[in-house]
Structures are given as C-alpha cells and as structure tokens.
Design a protein around this motif. Structure first.
Motif: not given
Length: 439
Positions: A51, A56-57
């Motif tokens: 992340k 956010r991945t």
C-alpha cells in the motif's frame, strides 16, 4: 582466480508479517510507477499486500521489487539487532539500494535490500566496529569482511553438508550462513552486522573501502573464509571448534600478542589461563581506545577479556530446560570433554539426576548456558555446596567474546593504535594468507 563486484541480497527483516518503509526519493514499482514517502506491506495467505501513503493497494503478489532511483534511500523504523544476544534492541535504520519483498510462506515475508558489495561493506565495517576506529583497523576489517562474504557466496553454490549429529545422549550442532535460502546474508550478528548508511559517520570508513576495493585474502588459490569476532581472550581458535571438522591453514591458533604462547592442551592449562589476565592486544580497559573502536551498545559489555557468570543450581536448571528443551533434573556436574586451542569448549557433558547429555559445538554450548548467550565457550566451572553437600551454585570463569576463529577485532584495533598496518594485522591473524586484488 578472478572476481567481479556482485550485488548482495541482505535480509533486513526476516519472517515478518508487516513492515513500514519510508522512501526518500523515487522508487519504481514494475518499472514505471514512481513511489515516495511512507509505504506499508503485510502478508495474507502467502501474498504480500503493498500500500502507498494514501492507503491504496498497489499490488498483491508473493514477490515485490522496488528499484531505487539515483541516490534514493529508505528508512525502516524498527529493525531488531543483536537477536538473541544480551544487546538485543530495536533501531531506526536507513539504507541505499533496491528493495525486494519476498514471501517466506503463507504467513511471513522477508524484506531484502539489494546493494553492491562495496556499498554493503562500507556499512558493515561501521556497524561491526565504530566508524571512528583507526583507519588501518578499518582497512583490515574491510578485507576480512569482503573475503568472508565472497567465500561464503561460493560455499552456497555447493550442496549443504550435515550440520548436526544427534542421538539419545549427544547433540552436536553448528550453524553457518548457507542456511539462508532466499537471500545471501542477514543483517545481524549471525552473518555480518549491516546497519545502514546511518552508521557511516566517518570519512575513515569510506576511505577504508576505497583503498581496499577488490582486495581479498587468499590461500591455495582460493579466497579465504576469513572469520572474525570481538575478542579472542588472548589466543585465537581453530576452525573445527565452531564449525565442520576441517583444518584451514590460515585459521590456525595464534597468540593475540607480540610474543607467541603455546596453545592450551589440558584442563590445568585452561584453569590457569582463564583465571588469570595475561597480557594481550585484546586485554585493554583503555576507555579512550574502546570509545574509538566499539559501537555504543557494545561498550555495555565491559568485561570481555575475562568474565564471571554465577547461577544458583535452580536457575541453571531452568535455563537449561528452557534453552535445550531437556529436563535434566537436579544438576550434578558440568564437565568439559573437549577444548580447542584457546580454551573454548566444543564438547560439554551435562549431568543431571534425570538425564546426561553431551552438547556441542561452541555456539550451542553458549546458547544452552545463558538466557541469551554466554560471551564465549572458553570457561572453567567451579561449584559451591550447601551444608548437605548438594550443589548450591555454578560459577563460570571465562575469557573472550565470540567464537575466537580468525580476526580478533579488539586485538586488531589495538594493534592499529600501536602503529601496525592493515597488512601486518591481517598477516598476524591469518597466517600464510596473501593479499590479492581481484577487481
């Protein structure tokens, strides 16, 4: 015999479930996505979830590679050092180079730094000892560390030999870095201390690397497996006391002094040697010299040349049970069966009311007889008894810090302070080895 500078895979975190990494400058994911700032990684079912600083991945894979832009670096807030030893602690550390996150199974992963050998060594010589140490010592340490590393990388290409012999009443174990499978070396004392660019606080360290670049110890056409440790206790040890039963010509027993002494050959010799403080390069309590050569946390270990550890019988019974997994019952005796030339025991007989076991080699003995590790396996044991003739205390009188094979770091640093060159230091501790520049 030729060589070229390789890149080294160094595990900064092993078998971890989660890691925070702070990127300084650009790191590139999959060749094009530039990342900077705080990132996190955690593992689930064998896949590493990656992340960015917004949460956010960016990917979920079993291996993630981040390529460093020019002069980019990264910081890990919590790196455990001195694992299993009495100086264990967490440090924030910063590194140059690429980053590899590699799954080690369904629940853990390794965080690996990929860096050129000479850049790696600049940190090693500043982490193993102080970057303020004498330049000639730092050069000697650089050559020894470089030689050991290249010799080890060659050994990793060969199928591993058995490193333990166990039966009902005898446990003989030794360890070596060939055990690492997904990376070349770890960043801790098990291999070589590598504590990042934050340790390179002196121009001496960089200069030592520059002046010895590509320089190795060699013997019989091969790079030397050049071992080192903190303090020999006055006499260095032979290779087979700590590892496999082979003899290396450059890892023989030498006296850590200008005048050679005969190696120890009997229990009477060991008793006399380890309860006295004969002169030696590593027999120093000079505060100013120790400040120059030892990192801050190593200075907590003041009695490294000769030391004393005392346990009640009950304390030692509990330590043995916890560390070996064996319930010896009431301890009756601790008997050295085999010693090396420095007095380090590599076979020890432990006799209890319930169980008698022979243990070796030197590191396993040190591990069994301490909540962490004894400073060395060079010790003699005395006992105190109660009025009913049962044992009340076991007292260990010991010498040295580490396995004792090869370069005595404190002795070598003192030699440098006395005016010896790096070449003279290396010739003293690695007899017969020659210096060769291979790249």
């Amino acid at each position: 015999m030729k060589a070229r500078e390789p890149k080294i895979k160094v595990a900064l975190l092993q078998d971890t479930q989660k890691a925070q990494i702070n990127l300084h400058g650009d790191y590139f994911l999959a060749g094009d996505t530039a990342l900077t700032g705080k990132i996190t990684a955690e593992i689930s079912e064998g896949h590493i979830r990656f992340k960015d600083k917004q949460g956010r991945t960016l990917g979920k894979k079993n291996e993630i590679f981040l390529a460093a832009a020019n002069q980019a670096s990264f910081t890990i807030p919590q790196v455990k050092i001195g694992i299993g030893f009495h100086w264990q602690q967490n440090q924030e550390q910063t590194f140059y180079g690429d980053i590899l996150l590699s799954s080690a199974g369904p629940k853990t992963f390794h965080l690996i730094n990929i860096v050129l050998l000479e850049d790696y060594l600049a940190s090693v010589i500043s982490s193993e000892m102080s970057a303020y140490a004498h330049p000639e010592f730092l050069k000697a340490q650089a050559v020894a560390a470089r030689s050991w590393l290249m010799a080890m990388l060659e050994k990793k290409k060969i199928p591993r030999k058995t490193r333990q012999a166990k039966n009902k009443n005898e446990i003989i174990v030794w360890q070596d870095v060939n055990d690492h499978k997904l990376f070349d070396v770890c960043a801790d004392d098990h291999c070589q201390r590598y504590q990042g660019i934050t340790k390179i606080i002196s121009a001496n360290a960089k200069k030592a690397i520059e002046e010895t670049r590509g320089l190795f110890l060699a013997s019989e056409g091969k790079i030397c497996d050049a071992r080192y440790y903190k303090c020999c206790g006055g006499q260095t040890e032979i290779f087979s006391t700590a590892w496999e039963d082979i003899s290396l010509p450059y890892l023989q027993s030498v006296t850590c002094a200008d005048v050679a002494r005969e190696p120890l050959s009997s229990e009477d010799d060991a008793q006399e040697w380890l309860t006295a403080k004969p002169p030696a390069f590593c027999n120093t309590q000079d505060v100013e010299i120790l400040k120059k050569i030892l990192p801050t946390f190593d200075r907590q270990t003041a009695d490294f040349y000769r030391w004393r550890v005392c346990y009640t019988r009950e304390e030692l019974e509990e330590i043995l049970k916890k560390k070996s997994g064996i319930d010896f019952g009431q301890l009756q005796s601790i008997e050295p069966l085999a010693r090396g030339t420095s007095g380090r025991i590599y076979k020890l007989k432990i006799v209890g009311a319930k169980k008698t076991v022979i243990v070796g080699k030197e590191l396993e003995i040190r591990r069994w007889l301490s909540p962490t590790h004894l400073l060395s396996s060079a010790f003699v044991v005395s006992i105190e008894k109660n009025h009913d003739a049962t044992i009340s205390k076991f007292i260990f009188h010991g010498g040295g810090w580490g396995h004792g094979v090869g370069l005595c770091q404190i002795g070598a640093a003192v030699m440098a302070e006395k005016g010896k060159s790096a070449a003279e230091i290396l010739a003293h501790y690695f007899p017969g080895a020659i210096l060769q520049k291979l790249y």
